[in-house]
Scaffold this motif. Structure first.
Motif, short mmCIF file in Angstrom:
data_model
loop_
_atom_site.label_atom_id
_atom_site.label_comp_id
_atom_site.label_asym_id
_atom_site.label_seq_id
_atom_site.Cartn_x
_atom_site.Cartn_y
_atom_site.Cartn_z
N ASP A 159 45.81 31.65 47.15
CA ASP A 159 44.75 30.63 47.05
C ASP A 159 43.43 31.24 46.59
O ASP A 159 42.70 30.64 45.79
CB ASP A 159 44.57 29.92 48.39
CG ASP A 159 45.69 28.91 48.66
OD1 ASP A 159 46.33 28.47 47.69
OD2 ASP A 159 45.93 28.59 49.84
N LEU A 160 43.08 32.42 47.07
CA LEU A 160 41.85 33.08 46.63
C LEU A 160 41.89 33.38 45.13
O LEU A 160 40.88 33.21 44.43
CB LEU A 160 41.64 34.38 47.40
CG LEU A 160 41.10 34.27 48.83
CD1 LEU A 160 41.19 35.63 49.53
CD2 LEU A 160 39.65 33.78 48.82
N LEU A 161 43.05 33.82 44.66
CA LEU A 161 43.18 34.25 43.27
C LEU A 161 43.64 33.14 42.34
O LEU A 161 43.77 33.35 41.13
CB LEU A 161 44.17 35.43 43.18
CG LEU A 161 43.79 36.68 43.99
CD1 LEU A 161 44.90 37.72 43.89
CD2 LEU A 161 42.48 37.26 43.51
N ASN A 162 43.90 31.93 42.91
CA ASN A 162 44.46 30.82 42.12
C ASN A 162 45.69 31.29 41.34
O ASN A 162 45.86 31.01 40.15
CB ASN A 162 43.41 30.24 41.16
CG ASN A 162 42.45 29.32 41.87
OD1 ASN A 162 42.80 28.69 42.86
ND2 ASN A 162 41.22 29.24 41.37
N ALA A 163 46.54 32.02 42.03
CA ALA A 163 47.68 32.65 41.40
C ALA A 163 48.94 31.81 41.54
O ALA A 163 49.06 30.98 42.45
CB ALA A 163 47.92 34.02 42.03
N TYR B 169 38.09 41.82 50.45
CA TYR B 169 37.53 42.34 49.21
C TYR B 169 37.80 41.42 48.01
O TYR B 169 37.31 41.69 46.91
CB TYR B 169 38.10 43.73 48.91
CG TYR B 169 37.82 44.74 49.98
CD1 TYR B 169 36.54 45.29 50.14
CD2 TYR B 169 38.82 45.18 50.85
CE1 TYR B 169 36.28 46.23 51.14
CE2 TYR B 169 38.57 46.11 51.84
CZ TYR B 169 37.30 46.63 51.98
OH TYR B 169 37.04 47.56 52.97
N LEU B 170 38.58 40.38 48.21
CA LEU B 170 38.92 39.48 47.10
C LEU B 170 37.91 38.35 46.99
O LEU B 170 37.43 37.82 48.00
CB LEU B 170 40.33 38.91 47.31
CG LEU B 170 41.47 39.94 47.36
CD1 LEU B 170 42.80 39.23 47.61
CD2 LEU B 170 41.53 40.77 46.08
N LEU B 171 37.62 37.97 45.75
CA LEU B 171 36.67 36.90 45.48
C LEU B 171 37.40 35.61 45.15
O LEU B 171 38.43 35.64 44.47
CB LEU B 171 35.76 37.28 44.31
CG LEU B 171 34.97 38.60 44.46
CD1 LEU B 171 34.18 38.88 43.20
CD2 LEU B 171 34.06 38.54 45.69
N GLN B 172 36.90 34.50 45.65
CA GLN B 172 37.49 33.20 45.33
C GLN B 172 37.27 32.88 43.86
O GLN B 172 36.14 32.86 43.37
CB GLN B 172 36.86 32.10 46.18
CG GLN B 172 37.35 30.70 45.87
CD GLN B 172 38.82 30.50 46.23
OE1 GLN B 172 39.17 30.54 47.40
NE2 GLN B 172 39.66 30.28 45.23
N LYS B 173 38.35 32.63 43.14
CA LYS B 173 38.24 32.24 41.72
C LYS B 173 37.97 30.74 41.65
O LYS B 173 38.67 29.94 42.29
CB LYS B 173 39.51 32.61 40.97
CG LYS B 173 39.75 34.11 40.91
CD LYS B 173 40.90 34.46 39.99
CE LYS B 173 41.21 35.96 40.08
NZ LYS B 173 40.09 36.80 39.66
N GLU B 174 36.97 30.36 40.87
CA GLU B 174 36.56 28.97 40.80
C GLU B 174 37.35 28.19 39.76
O GLU B 174 37.61 27.00 39.92
CB GLU B 174 35.06 28.88 40.49
CG GLU B 174 34.18 29.57 41.52
CD GLU B 174 34.35 28.98 42.90
OE1 GLU B 174 34.66 27.78 43.02
OE2 GLU B 174 34.18 29.73 43.90
N ASP B 175 37.74 28.85 38.67
CA ASP B 175 38.44 28.16 37.58
C ASP B 175 39.89 27.91 38.00
O ASP B 175 40.64 28.85 38.24
CB ASP B 175 38.39 29.02 36.33
CG ASP B 175 39.02 28.35 35.11
OD1 ASP B 175 39.57 27.22 35.27
OD2 ASP B 175 38.96 28.93 34.01
N ARG B 176 40.27 26.66 38.08
CA ARG B 176 41.63 26.30 38.52
C ARG B 176 42.56 25.96 37.37
O ARG B 176 43.68 25.50 37.58
CB ARG B 176 41.57 25.11 39.48
CG ARG B 176 41.17 25.47 40.90
CD ARG B 176 41.40 24.30 41.85
NE ARG B 176 42.72 23.71 41.72
CZ ARG B 176 43.82 24.18 42.33
NH1 ARG B 176 43.75 25.24 43.10
NH2 ARG B 176 44.98 23.57 42.14
N SER B 177 42.14 26.17 36.14
CA SER B 177 42.97 25.74 35.00
C SER B 177 44.30 26.50 34.95
O SER B 177 45.35 25.91 34.66
CB SER B 177 42.20 25.93 33.69
OG SER B 177 41.79 27.27 33.53
#
Length: 591
Positions: free
Chosen positions: A230-234, A330-338
């Motif tokens: 979820d953090l990485l939108n992976a 240490y992980l940043l939330q990625k905002e772009d969900r495309s």
């Protein structure tokens, strides 16, 4: 007098080993005699063949996380264990084999059943194999075998000559050339240092299109994986042995990867710019991103398996769950969900297409529907196993596991005949859970039929009597037939591929099990309903169409059409029967 055999069982009890899977023989008579005096166990489960005992121990270990123990006599009995032990070795499963040996006085004399067991086991039990020559050796040898199996997730072997089993047990002394031993094992939870975590986070934070690949080493890290994804939108693809790591109902889980994988997993790896691999040594690098396409991080508890398969930039040795927990801050939330949205669209289309593919008419039953219809009725807390062959294809693609599903197969050795003994081992370990095994008819004829007798012997002791064996009855060694067609461009070779037809349902009924014969797709739903509500183990004898193709996930319709003639070689009419349904499936995936 307490014999070595008596003490061996006592030591197993001290290690909380509650079950030993085995088959008798005079090379272990001293151990078997000890069982007649043992009131506290461990329990002896008799298979029909030593290879099945080894597979049952593997199934027990896979679904408990504890050590599986199997027992065999000297000579042929020890030899029969090998295939199951290699299955444990290649799938990294803790199993201890205890085997008999010819009396010490006869060794070197070409005596009956004299086999060089150290040479026999030196590869399969390469982590630890030892012979107990005197009673004082036993505690240390057995303890080390169990600890090593657990620590290395590998098979080990303890050899006990028949005359040693009958000797009076004397413990090791506090003396020169004695090796006292003690009980207990607590696995270390290893995590990388902060420098490694920061380096991994830098790679993962810099990516825009992150793919995660998980294997069985990530089992137990479900919540941590969900958080990181979820953090990485992976998107998350699963190696075959990691099928039960994450629920298939999560919208970003693309399913299996590889030759038995899904189109969304293929697209995930083709499109990503960053790869995180957790607890997997997935070997087929052609299904991973192209070299140079993605920056990559690997997490694995086994330092000998780290950095393999792909040019990983950061390699972290550590427990999957603990390492992910340390990495997460240490992980940043990625905002772009495309990127994530595209993955979810592909996953949604995939399951729609799989449902449609399962409903394509076939003659008599489309094997995909057998798995699809079960998936829609999947009980809670169910254990699911599949045999090697075409059963593994549909297990990988059509079964939609939930959060409580546990599943496995012979992932690396890919040996035939493992599903039914796996199911028995799982059921002995978890008598209160439903267990379902999918087996091809070749595997059933190889050894599954005999192990139905083992099921007959023990099922009435289970608090939940449901153990369903679904047989893909197509009178063909189907996976090899398809491999010959697709890889060699050769037609089916009937002398090697065609199987004699067997009434599996009748055999099951003859040993007191429930059974149903299924000859049409419409009968599958009611058959599953009855089997999953039955008061005893059930065999579903499902007459499947052998000409439903297990097509690779990256195939396009143009590729399929181009190879159709070489696949069927003079049987073009048969291809026409399935052509439209298969074409529709792949056109939908392409678009």
């Amino acid at each position: 007098m307490k014999t070595v055999g008596d003490y061996l069982l006592e030591r197993l009890r001290d290690w909380q080993v509650d079950t030993v899977f085995g088959y008798p023989g005079d090379g272990i008579n001293g151990i078997l005699a000890a069982w007649t005096q043992a009131e506290e166990g461990p329990r002896f489960i008799q298979s029909r063949h030593e290879e099945m005992s080894a597979f049952q121990a593997v199934g027990y270990a896979k679904f408990t996380g504890r050590v599986g123990v199997c027992l065999a006599t000297s000579g042929p009995g020890a030899i029969h264990l090998l295939n199951g032990l290699y299955d444990a070795k290649l799938d990294h499963v803790p199993v201890v084999a205890i085997v008999g040996q010819t009396s010490r006085s006869a060794m070197g004399g070409s005596y009956q059943q004299e086999v060089d067991l150290h040479s026999l086991f030196k590869d399969v039990a390469s982590e630890y194999v030892e012979t107990v020559n005197v009673p004082e050796q036993l505690p240390n040898v057995l303890d080390r075998a169990i600890r090593t199996a657990l620590a290395r997730s590998a098979p080990t072997a303890v050899i006990v000559p028949s005359d040693v089993q009958e000797l009076a047990y004397t413990p090791p002394e506090h003396a020169f050339k004695m090796v006292p031993s003690s009980l207990g094992f607590a696995a270390a939870v290893e995590v990388p240092d902060e420098g490694g975590l920061l380096a991994a986070a830098d790679v993962l934070n810099s990516g825009q299109k992150v793919a995660i690949l998980v294997g069985q080493g990530a089992r137990g890290a479900r919540r941590e994986l969900e958080t990181v994804a979820d953090l990485l939108n992976a998107g998350v693809a699963k190696a075959l042995l990691g099928k039960d790591v994450l629920s298939d109902h999560l919208p970003y889980v693309t399913g299996s990867i590889g030759l038995l994988g899904t189109r969304p997993s293929w697209d995930l790896m083709r499109g990503c710019d960053t790869l995180l691999t957790v607890g997997s040594s997935f070997p087929y690098s052609q299904f991973l991103p192209d070299f140079g396409q993605a920056r990559a991080v690997q997490i694995d508890a086994d330092p000998t398996m780290i950095g393999m398969r792909y040019p990983y930039e950061v390699n972290l040795v550590g427990d999957a769950a603990a390492t992910l927990r340390e990495l997460t801050p240490y992980l940043l939330q990625k905002e772009d969900r495309s990127w994530r949205s595209g993955i979810e669209d592909g996953v949604r289309r995939w399951w729609e297409v799989m449902a449609a593919a399962a409903m394509v008419e076939a003659d008599p039953v489309n094997p995909q529907r057998l798995f699809h219809d079960f998936s829609e009725r999947l009980p809670e807390d169910c254990i699911v196993v599949a045999d090697s062959g075409s059963a593994a294809d549909w297990y990988a693609r059509q079964l939609r596991f939930n959060d409580t599903t546990h599943g496995s197969l012979s992932g690396t050795l890919a040996t035939m005949g493992s599903a039914v003994p796996y199911a028995i081992g799982a059921k002995i370990a978890h008598p209160g859970k439903p267990v379902v095994a999918f087996s091809g008819d070749g595997a059933m004829q190889m050894n599954g039929l005999a192990e139905l007798i083992t099921i007959k012997r023990y099922w009435q002791e289970w608090s939940d009597p449901r153990l369903v064996v679904a047989v893909l009855h197509n009178n063909d060694l189907n996976q090899v037939t398809w491999e010959m067609r697709s890889l060699q461009g050769a037609p089916k070779f009937p002398d090697s591929q065609t199987l004699p037809s067997v009434d599996y349902a009748a055999f099951a009924r003859s040993v007191g099990l429930a059974a149903m014969t299924v000859r049409s797709g419409a009968e599958l739903g009611p058959a599953w309903g009855s089997a999953l509500a039955a008061d005893r183990p059930t065999v579903l004898d499902v007459h499947c169409d052998p000409d439903v193709p297990p097509i690779p996930p990256h195939s396009s319709w143009d590729q399929i059409q181009k190879t159709a003639k070489s696949l069927w070689r003079g049987d073009e009419d048969r291809w026409g029967v399935l052509k439209e349904g298969v074409k529709t499936k792949f056109q939908e995936l392409r678009h």
